[in-house]
Design an enzyme around this catalytic site. Structure first.
Site, PDB file in Angstrom:
ATOM      1  CD  GLU A  38      -3.148  -0.628   0.803  1.00 38.88           C
ATOM      2  OE1 GLU A  38      -3.179   0.379   0.068  1.00 38.88           O
ATOM      3  OE2 GLU A  38      -4.135  -1.306   1.068  1.00 38.88           O
ATOM      4  CB  CYS A  62      -1.766   7.469   0.911  1.00 40.83           C
ATOM      5  SG  CYS A  62      -2.772   6.444   1.964  1.00 40.83           S
TER       6      CYS A  62
HETATM    7  P1  NAD Z   1       8.317   4.765   4.658  1.00 45.14           P
HETATM    8  O1  NAD Z   1       8.238   3.968   3.416  1.00 45.14           O
HETATM    9  O2  NAD Z   1       9.498   5.620   4.872  1.00 45.14           O
HETATM   10  O3  NAD Z   1       8.238   3.820   5.939  1.00 45.14           O
HETATM   11  C1  NAD Z   1       7.185   2.898   6.092  1.00 45.14           C
HETATM   12  C2  NAD Z   1       7.689   1.725   6.905  1.00 45.14           C
HETATM   13  O4  NAD Z   1       8.639   1.004   6.110  1.00 45.14           O
HETATM   14  C3  NAD Z   1       8.408   2.130   8.191  1.00 45.14           C
HETATM   15  O5  NAD Z   1       8.056   1.237   9.226  1.00 45.14           O
HETATM   16  C4  NAD Z   1       9.884   1.966   7.822  1.00 45.14           C
HETATM   17  O6  NAD Z   1      10.708   1.698   8.921  1.00 45.14           O
HETATM   18  C5  NAD Z   1       9.814   0.779   6.878  1.00 45.14           C
HETATM   19  N1  NAD Z   1      10.943   0.669   5.944  1.00 45.14           N
HETATM   20  C6  NAD Z   1      11.631   1.668   5.346  1.00 45.14           C
HETATM   21  N2  NAD Z   1      12.592   1.152   4.555  1.00 45.14           N
HETATM   22  C7  NAD Z   1      12.507  -0.202   4.655  1.00 45.14           C
HETATM   23  C8  NAD Z   1      13.237  -1.281   4.078  1.00 45.14           C
HETATM   24  N3  NAD Z   1      14.241  -1.075   3.227  1.00 45.14           N
HETATM   25  N4  NAD Z   1      12.871  -2.543   4.399  1.00 45.14           N
HETATM   26  C9  NAD Z   1      11.846  -2.772   5.247  1.00 45.14           C
HETATM   27  N5  NAD Z   1      11.135  -1.790   5.837  1.00 45.14           N
HETATM   28  C10 NAD Z   1      11.450  -0.512   5.532  1.00 45.14           C
HETATM   29  O7  NAD Z   1       6.955   5.564   4.704  1.00 45.14           O
HETATM   30  P2  NAD Z   1       6.491   6.592   5.827  1.00 45.14           P
HETATM   31  O8  NAD Z   1       7.320   7.808   5.589  1.00 45.14           O
HETATM   32  O9  NAD Z   1       6.462   5.976   7.162  1.00 45.14           O
HETATM   33  O10 NAD Z   1       4.970   6.834   5.399  1.00 45.14           O
HETATM   34  C11 NAD Z   1       4.634   7.710   4.394  1.00 45.14           C
HETATM   35  C12 NAD Z   1       4.354   6.999   3.093  1.00 45.14           C
HETATM   36  O11 NAD Z   1       3.382   5.969   3.279  1.00 45.14           O
HETATM   37  C13 NAD Z   1       3.760   7.928   2.085  1.00 45.14           C
HETATM   38  O12 NAD Z   1       4.346   7.755   0.823  1.00 45.14           O
HETATM   39  C14 NAD Z   1       2.288   7.541   2.047  1.00 45.14           C
HETATM   40  O13 NAD Z   1       1.612   7.870   0.897  1.00 45.14           O
HETATM   41  C15 NAD Z   1       2.347   6.096   2.313  1.00 45.14           C
HETATM   42  N6  NAD Z   1       1.054   5.635   2.865  1.00 45.14           N
HETATM   43  C16 NAD Z   1       0.249   4.862   2.077  1.00 45.14           C
HETATM   44  C17 NAD Z   1      -0.975   4.423   2.542  1.00 45.14           C
HETATM   45  C18 NAD Z   1      -1.883   3.556   1.692  1.00 45.14           C
HETATM   46  O14 NAD Z   1      -2.849   3.036   2.214  1.00 45.14           O
HETATM   47  N7  NAD Z   1      -1.613   3.383   0.415  1.00 45.14           N
HETATM   48  C19 NAD Z   1      -1.372   4.754   3.833  1.00 45.14           C
HETATM   49  C20 NAD Z   1      -0.532   5.533   4.615  1.00 45.14           C
HETATM   50  C21 NAD Z   1       0.701   5.953   4.102  1.00 45.14           C
END
Ligand code: NAD
Length: 478
Positions: free
Chosen positions: A246, A280
């Site tokens: 997502e 998002c």
């Molecule tokens: P992010 O991708 O930086 O982090 C999300 C999670 O992924 C965190 O727990 C982080 O520690 C983990 N992560 C980061 N790199 C990783 C890796 N290499 N391997 C495994 N895990 C890893 O996102 P964020 O900054 O926390 O959230 C914002 C983003 O999430 C925005 O782009 C937003 O649009 C998206 N979002 C999408 C939805 C949806 O339903 N589509 C909902 C909420 C947020």
């Protein structure tokens, strides 16, 4: 504050790096949390692996009863959890309590019911002398990785369907926002059999990568950034894990000349800036038809200018800060680059809020063009753009001309027109004369680079389970 991780039914202090947890509304340190060490991540995965044999054989009714207990525990602690959520995200407390916590309870209750109502496919004789049937079974150990924008609600979206479907879990909250799920961990440890749900804290590159790379983890579920999704896909390919992604969004909002202007103003004011735009599905990319454009820009500009934030009285606030100074500076640089284009006009906001915390003024920009960076890229902040259009077909093409495909809306009083536009939009969800509303019964998820995999609804139960064919050869003919 609870800072212990949950591993194999035990609440244990992390042995890894110690990280400060910040209140983004004040920039003050709330507490420190020790992340899981490599050995602790390993223990969590093994605990989930060992628990799978028992948990996957429980009946839907048994799992449903435990999910209902979790829902009750969240409901009982809702005030406390909302306070932590508000502190850790800087959100207005009344919104965290009313929106995030109520939704969290509902998600656990929904999946408790949904798993008992699943219907099956046909069984029968498709080859003479054999009876076939189809089962839907759990996948195994799921690693669920959550973002920071709605920490407890995202935890529910990930934990409830995965457990309901019979999987065991290692859940990793965002490194920025672990407080609410850690506060719930003692209750979860009492309710669930040991090892069924493990909670480990840590960053993406460390704890997150370890989870994704582990051979005993059979599925990874991520809500996060597109780049994170791409990294996870690459890492997961080594062990051919299932993935449930997502990712981001850049929701178009098509406003036709015949739309109810007040409803549009209210809708974009509320849902373009909710959670400081860190959503998002935020209504952030408005396409306004020429006949309504000028009135919309003027009235929306006035409404956005009155949005209340950063007040000491929580009940006055409608939105909070960005999650970090880094995120705030990122938003500011998007707006700066946009305003360096002569055709883009600042209608409201466009500055960092002076004072403590990571606030950015709710911002409305008009005169934006389809090819502008601010129209194309996800800002994830309180920034809405307006682009003028003449021809509705052109607006639909522009709306679809995006790498994202999560959410969209169309505003018109002509239902026929609305339905035709909705049919052409390439988005996981299209609202008509509304935006942002979710229902636990309805699927939420994207197309294109917004990812795939559905949260909420029985579709999510499908994503967390596999279809299997059972075929029995007949003995003596009757
Ligand atoms: P992010 O991708 O930086 O982090 C999300 C999670 O992924 C965190 O727990 C982080 O520690 C983990 N992560 C980061 N790199 C990783 C890796 N290499 N391997 C495994 N895990 C890893 O996102 P964020 O900054 O926390 O959230 C914002 C983003 O999430 C925005 O782009 C937003 O649009 C998206 N979002 C999408 C939805 C949806 O339903 N589509 C909902 C909420 C947020």
């Amino acid at each position: 504050m609870c800072t212990a991780l949950l591993i194999d039914g035990e609440l244990v202090a992390g042995n890894g790096r110690v990280e400060a947890i910040i209140n983004p509304a004040t920039a003050e340190v709330l507490t420190h949390i020790a992340e899981a060490s490599t050995e602790q991540v390993e223990s969590a995965i093994l605990a989930a692996h060992h628990a799978f044999a028992g948990w996957s054989r429980t009946t839907p009714q048994q799992r449903a009863n435990l999910l209902l207990e979790i829902a009750d525990a969240v409901a009982r602690q809702a005030d406390r959890l909302a306070r932590l959520e508000a502190l850790n995200c800087g959100k207005p407390l009344h919104l965290a309590r009313q929106d995030d916590l109520n939704a969290t309870v509902d998600v656990f209750r929904f999946f408790a019911g949904a798993v008992r109502c699943q219907t099956g496919q046909l069984a029968g004789e498709y080859v003479p002398g054999y009876t076939s049937m189809v089962r839907r079974d759990p996948i195994g150990v799921v690693a669920s990785i959550a973002p920071w924008n709605y920490p407890i609600m995202m935890a529910a979206w990930k934990i409830a369907p995965a457990l309901a479907a019979g999987n065991t879990l290692v859940f990793k909250p965002s490194e920025h926002t672990p407080l609410s799920i850690l506060a719930l961990a003692p209750a979860l440890a009492q309710i669930l059999p040991r090892g069924v749900l493990n909670i480990v804290c840590g960053g993406g590159e460390g704890v997150g990568s370890h989870l994704v790379g582990h051979a005993k983890v059979r599925m990874v579920s991520l809500t996060g950034d597109i780049v994170t999704g791409q990294k996870i896909l690459q890492a997961a390919s080594k062990t051919l894990k299932r993935t449930h992604l997502e990712l981001g969004g850049k929701a178009p909002v098509i406003v036709c000349d015949d739309a109810d202007l007040q409803a549009v103003v209210e809708g974009v004011r509320n849902y373009g800036y909710y959670n400081a735009g860190q959503d998002c599905t935020a209504a952030c990319r408005v396409y306004a038809q020429a006949g309504i454009h000028d009135r919309l820009v003027s009235e929306l500009g006035a409404a956005v200018g009155k949005l209340r934030f950063a007040s000491k009285r929580d009940a006055d606030n409608e939105l909070g800060p960005l999650i970090s100074s880094r995120q705030r500076d990122r938003v500011a640089s998007f707006v700066e680059r946009a305003l360096s284009q002569p055709h883009i006009e600042r209608i409201s906001g466009a500055a960092v809020h002076s004072g403590p915390g990571f606030f950015y003024q709710p911002t409305l920009l008009a005169g934006c063009r389809q090819t502008d960076e601010i129209v194309q890229r996800e800002v994830f902040g309180p920034v809405v753009t307006v682009t003028r259009f003449d021809d509705l077909s052109q607006a639909v093409d522009w709306a679809n001309d995006s790498e994202y495909g999560l959410a969209s809306s169309v505003w018109t009083q002509n239902l026929d027109k609305a339905l035709q536009v909705a049919a052409r939009l390439q988005y996981g969800c299209t609202w008509i004369n509304s935006h942002f509303m979710l229902a636990s019964e309805m699927p939420h998820g994207g197309l294109k680079r917004s990812g795939y995999g559905k949260d909420l609804s029985s579709d999510s139960l499908h994503d967390y389970s596999v279809v299997r064919h059972i075929m029995a050869r007949h003995g003596e003919h009757l």
